[in-house]
Scaffold this motif. Structure first.
Motif, mmCIF file in Angstrom:
data_model
loop_
_atom_site.group_PDB
_atom_site.id
_atom_site.type_symbol
_atom_site.label_atom_id
_atom_site.label_comp_id
_atom_site.label_asym_id
_atom_site.label_seq_id
_atom_site.Cartn_x
_atom_site.Cartn_y
_atom_site.Cartn_z
ATOM 1 N N ILE A 1 4.767 8.330 4.205
ATOM 2 C CA ILE A 1 3.668 9.163 3.737
ATOM 3 C C ILE A 1 2.964 9.700 4.996
ATOM 4 C CG2 ILE A 1 3.450 7.129 1.977
ATOM 5 C CD1 ILE A 1 1.354 5.842 3.717
ATOM 6 N N ASP A 2 3.755 10.290 5.852
ATOM 7 C CA ASP A 2 3.337 11.264 6.876
ATOM 8 C C ASP A 2 2.321 10.685 7.660
ATOM 9 O OD1 ASP A 2 5.240 13.145 6.011
ATOM 10 O OD2 ASP A 2 3.758 13.628 4.357
ATOM 11 N N GLU B 1 -6.772 5.795 3.147
ATOM 12 C CA GLU B 1 -6.052 6.312 2.021
ATOM 13 C C GLU B 1 -6.612 5.659 0.780
ATOM 14 O OE1 GLU B 1 -3.707 8.699 2.089
ATOM 15 O OE2 GLU B 1 -4.351 9.245 4.122
ATOM 16 N N LEU B 2 -6.690 4.220 0.611
ATOM 17 C CA LEU B 2 -7.073 3.762 -0.294
ATOM 18 C C LEU B 2 -8.616 3.650 -0.950
ATOM 19 C CD1 LEU B 2 -4.459 0.451 -0.088
ATOM 20 C CD2 LEU B 2 -4.133 2.490 -1.328
ATOM 21 N N VAL B 3 -9.446 3.979 -0.089
ATOM 22 C CA VAL B 3 -10.776 4.119 -0.343
ATOM 23 C C VAL B 3 -11.152 5.299 -1.033
ATOM 24 C CG1 VAL B 3 -13.055 4.012 0.735
ATOM 25 C CG2 VAL B 3 -11.478 2.386 1.284
ATOM 26 N N ALA C 1 0.938 -1.231 0.042
ATOM 27 C CA ALA C 1 -0.081 0.224 -0.169
ATOM 28 C C ALA C 1 0.977 1.359 -0.138
ATOM 29 C CB ALA C 1 -0.945 -0.085 1.249
ATOM 30 N N VAL C 2 1.898 1.328 0.763
ATOM 31 C CA VAL C 2 2.715 2.457 0.890
ATOM 32 C C VAL C 2 3.342 2.544 -0.327
ATOM 33 C CG1 VAL C 2 4.843 3.483 1.794
ATOM 34 C CG2 VAL C 2 3.078 2.169 3.378
ATOM 35 N N GLU D 1 10.816 -1.206 10.123
ATOM 36 C CA GLU D 1 10.695 -0.978 8.743
ATOM 37 C C GLU D 1 9.292 -0.576 8.729
ATOM 38 O OE1 GLU D 1 10.821 -2.908 4.502
ATOM 39 O OE2 GLU D 1 10.899 -4.215 6.156
ATOM 40 N N TYR D 2 8.129 -0.959 9.304
ATOM 41 C CA TYR D 2 7.191 -0.522 9.302
ATOM 42 C C TYR D 2 6.700 0.977 9.747
ATOM 43 C CZ TYR D 2 4.973 -4.917 8.458
ATOM 44 O OH TYR D 2 4.616 -6.488 8.139
ATOM 45 N N ARG D 3 7.410 1.313 10.550
ATOM 46 C CA ARG D 3 7.258 2.920 11.203
ATOM 47 C C ARG D 3 7.956 3.591 10.175
ATOM 48 N NH1 ARG D 3 6.926 5.453 16.392
ATOM 49 N NH2 ARG D 3 6.051 3.466 17.220
ATOM 50 N N ARG D 4 9.070 3.171 9.440
ATOM 51 C CA ARG D 4 9.654 4.191 8.629
ATOM 52 C C ARG D 4 8.916 4.151 7.142
ATOM 53 N NH1 ARG D 4 14.150 1.051 10.264
ATOM 54 N NH2 ARG D 4 13.929 -0.326 8.396
#
Length: 261
Positions: free
Chosen positions: A163-164, A180-182, A126-127, A155-158
């Motif tokens: 994407i702020d 974000e994706l809807v 998604a990112v 890594e997830y936090r980064r």
């Protein structure tokens, strides 16, 4: 068709119960997996308004064995039999893919629903889509996201920071990315720990939700132990329905029916 779909849903719930009894306990804990009982899946699916006449594209991140997607399809087709539905399921666990694929194939045979399965990490995928300006647009999302803390140097936090979006738990990452994706005016229904509702820890998550969506409905459970009892989870949970809009209206809050609690 209704009888065939009901049979598939019953089969999925039997699969879920089998997994929850500890067949894959280690893998489930590694991925933060807690599969949704059929009665909860069906209840969540009922939150969505009757769709208007346009194609439905459903996002199911962390799809597991497909219980939520199948409950969604069954509920929508009961209320709007002519609906065109595309389901996109994301599931990182390789061992669940054959079961997920089989369940969606069964739904497809009965209801002619199109589906795609992505055996990838939903957060990373998604990112990457968001950063490449190629966001897929979904009309609906339904999710029981994984429950796992995200460490500050992970890594997830980064990825989320790129994407702020600031998150401290994997479930908040899944919900934020689903928002974000809807597409505008689309709906998201999720079952979440109630802990996000207050406190400093989840303030950035709440701010992201408030800035990009409104809560249309909140469901409170009467018992904290009955929802995921097969997994011995005592976390208090809520179901929320979000709409991708900034038009606020009163929130509908009600207890779960006493016959289920």
């Amino acid at each position: 068709m209704e009888n065939a779909l009901s049979s598939i849903i019953a089969s999925i719930d039997a699969q879920r119960a089998h997994i929850s009894r500890g067949v894959r306990l280690l893998q489930r804990e590694n991925y933060g997996q807690y599969f949704t009982p059929h009665i909860i899946s069906s209840f969540m699916a009922s939150f969505f308004p009757v769709p208007i006449e346009k194609p439905i594209k459903l996002l199911d991140p962390g799809a597991g064995i497909g219980g939520l997607s199948c409950a969604f399809v069954m509920n929508i087709l009961e209320r709007s039999p002519q609906s065109s539905i595309q389901v996109d399921c994301f599931e990182i666990d390789d061992l669940l893919i054959p079961t997920l694929s089989g369940n969606l194939h069964s739904i497809n045979l009965s209801a002619k629903v199109n589906y795609s399965i992505f055996n990838v990490d939903f957060v990373k995928s998604a990112v990457n889509e968001i950063l490449s300006f190629e966001k897929p647009i979904y009309t609906h999302a339904i999710l029981n996201p994984p429950y796992m803390k995200i460490h500050s140097n992970s890594e997830y936090r980064r990825l989320m920071s790129a994407i702020d979006i600031e998150v401290v738990n994997l479930y908040s990452a899944f919900v934020s990315l689903s928002v974000e994706l809807v597409m505008d005016n689309g709906y998201i229904v999720a079952i979440l720990p109630r802990s996000f509702c207050n406190g400093v820890y989840y303030r950035p998550f709440r701010r992201h939700l408030y800035a990009n969506s409104v809560i249309r409905r909140i469901h409170l459970f009467e018992s904290r132990s009955s929802i995921f009892k097969d997994d011995k989870v005592l976390q208090e949970n809520v179901i929320i329905m979000l709409q991708k809009t900034q038009k606020t209206t009163p929130v509908c809050s009600q207890p779960f029916p006493s016959r289920i609690s």
